[in-house]
Design an enzyme around this catalytic site. Sequence first.
Site, mmCIF file in Angstrom:
data_model
loop_
_atom_site.group_PDB
_atom_site.id
_atom_site.type_symbol
_atom_site.label_atom_id
_atom_site.label_comp_id
_atom_site.label_asym_id
_atom_site.label_seq_id
_atom_site.Cartn_x
_atom_site.Cartn_y
_atom_site.Cartn_z
ATOM 1 N N THR A 152 0.817 -1.217 0.000
ATOM 2 C CA THR A 152 0.000 0.000 0.000
ATOM 3 C C THR A 152 0.849 1.263 0.000
ATOM 4 O O THR A 152 0.467 2.272 -0.584
ATOM 5 C CB THR A 152 -0.925 -0.007 1.245
ATOM 6 O OG1 THR A 152 -1.820 -1.100 1.102
ATOM 7 C CG2 THR A 152 -1.715 1.260 1.389
ATOM 8 N N THR A 186 1.962 -4.406 4.264
ATOM 9 C CA THR A 186 1.950 -4.647 5.713
ATOM 10 C C THR A 186 1.502 -6.057 6.095
ATOM 11 O O THR A 186 1.869 -6.550 7.161
ATOM 12 C CB THR A 186 1.017 -3.633 6.426
ATOM 13 O OG1 THR A 186 -0.285 -3.739 5.868
ATOM 14 C CG2 THR A 186 1.534 -2.225 6.287
ATOM 15 N N ASP A 187 0.706 -6.698 5.220
ATOM 16 C CA ASP A 187 0.097 -7.973 5.637
ATOM 17 C C ASP A 187 1.115 -9.013 6.094
ATOM 18 O O ASP A 187 0.916 -9.686 7.103
ATOM 19 C CB ASP A 187 -0.740 -8.569 4.488
ATOM 20 C CG ASP A 187 -2.052 -7.832 4.309
ATOM 21 O OD1 ASP A 187 -2.242 -6.803 4.983
ATOM 22 O OD2 ASP A 187 -2.878 -8.285 3.500
ATOM 23 N N LYS A 216 1.567 -7.939 13.090
ATOM 24 C CA LYS A 216 0.424 -7.106 12.700
ATOM 25 C C LYS A 216 -0.776 -7.598 13.504
ATOM 26 O O LYS A 216 -1.175 -8.749 13.374
ATOM 27 C CB LYS A 216 0.172 -7.228 11.202
ATOM 28 C CG LYS A 216 -0.952 -6.331 10.701
ATOM 29 C CD LYS A 216 -1.069 -6.314 9.184
ATOM 30 C CE LYS A 216 -2.209 -5.408 8.757
ATOM 31 N NZ LYS A 216 -2.313 -5.236 7.308
HETATM 32 N N1 GLU Z 1 -2.418 -6.668 1.261
HETATM 33 C C1 GLU Z 1 -1.475 -5.735 0.730
HETATM 34 C C2 GLU Z 1 -0.059 -6.050 1.157
HETATM 35 O O1 GLU Z 1 0.197 -6.532 2.235
HETATM 36 C C3 GLU Z 1 -1.797 -4.328 1.091
HETATM 37 C C4 GLU Z 1 -1.764 -4.083 2.567
HETATM 38 C C5 GLU Z 1 -0.751 -3.055 2.939
HETATM 39 O O2 GLU Z 1 0.275 -2.852 2.334
HETATM 40 O O3 GLU Z 1 -1.047 -2.409 3.942
HETATM 41 O O4 GLU Z 1 0.822 -5.794 0.384
#
Ligand code: GLU
Length: 441
Positions: free
Chosen positions: A100, A175-176, A254
């Site tokens: 993201t 972040t995932d 997370k």
């Molecule tokens: N699900 C995606 C990832 O982990 C977007 C979530 C994010 O980056 O916060 O790349």
Amino acid sequence: MYSREIEALLQKKGIVPGDTVRVVSNRKSFEGVLLPRPEFGDQDALVIKLKNGYNIGLELKRGSKIERLQREKESFAFPRVKLEKKEGLPDVAIVSTGGTIESKVDYVTGAVHMLVEPEEMLAQVPEILDVANFKVVSPMRIASEDMTYKNWQEIARAVAKALSDSHGVMVTHGTDTMHYTAAALSFMLEGVNGPVVLTGAQRSVDRGSSDAFMNLLCSAHMAAKGNVAEVGICMHANASDSYCNFMRGTKVRKLHTTRRDAFRSVNGRPIARVDTHGNIEYMDESRKRRSEGGRMRVVPGYEPRVALLKFYPNSDPEIIDFYIDRGYKGIIIEGTGMGHVAVAPTDGKLSWLGHIKRAVESGMVVGMTSQCLNGRVNANVYRNLRLISGTGAVYCEDMLPEVALVKLGWLLGNHKRTEAANLLAKNIAGEITERTEIDWD
Ligand code: GLU
């Protein structure tokens, strides 16, 4: 698809969804981004996303008009910075991998899509260019749920190369699964000799509430002047924009789907807190950066045939046999409490004991962690626990289940089975602490 008449009109005018358009309908004028017709929407009404974010349906009747104001590509263009060297600033490398933080909302579909260049990301935080001289490498641009151990190996190599001539490295990441990558880098970068700072964003840069700006700025400060030789995650520490935490890569998780302070240190304190002005307060013991560099080695070996299983009431232990038969080399179990699975259920078929025993006897390494996350497993407290550890399953102290999984894959990729089993419950990269200190405030 819109109705045949509308499609023909759009085609004649060369207008496609995503273009910014002006529509005159019922003598009123509307400007916004043309959206594709929703699957079950009215075929005869154009759907426009207005500047205020609302979507409206507009009927195209006699006297209605539509004209294009901006092409789809132009409305997505983002400014980008030119990276120029400034005297006296430390060098920081950015290893950009996606997520993201490197995305913006695609107003056509409402989905988030990747920025074109990592330099577009830096253009969102111009102050960052006064923190360090940056160079950017981008070995991949993917969502973090698509990462595999091969990506971890690639990132480890890119970080090691970048660290050889930088004070520190930032890794921008989805972040995932960022905490899995943080764990993988913690093991693969043996003798890491500077700050390796993973960061991301829960909300993309084009949203008012985006955490990208602060996370990037704080991470840049940490990478530019942090006196640590550690892999960690640097993200919002609380709901306000006061500071970020830099959390050890093997002790972080997370823990929220959307909050900006979703990442928390588990079974340990954050290494440091850092604010956007570059103030760094060290909060936990950490390996210090060695100015002469020190000897760092990439140890990339990884055995992907390792699985993470969650025990739950009524769960079928035959899942273990599935992995044995598929030739897996290791299993981490997320047990309950201090590391339990069913050992004497009324329905004997639901006992995990024999299956764990079979796995160990077949040459697998089986590790036991807790789905409580906080606290440690302990095989000595209850008789049932002793029965489980009696099979040869290794109790993984206060290690997080995902960290144990990544560690086991890494151990089996670089060591013989017996050695891997021995090392699983020994601290290598801060993943096991001797005493767990937990703040419950
Ligand atoms: N699900 C995606 C990832 O982990 C977007 C979530 C994010 O980056 O916060 O790349």
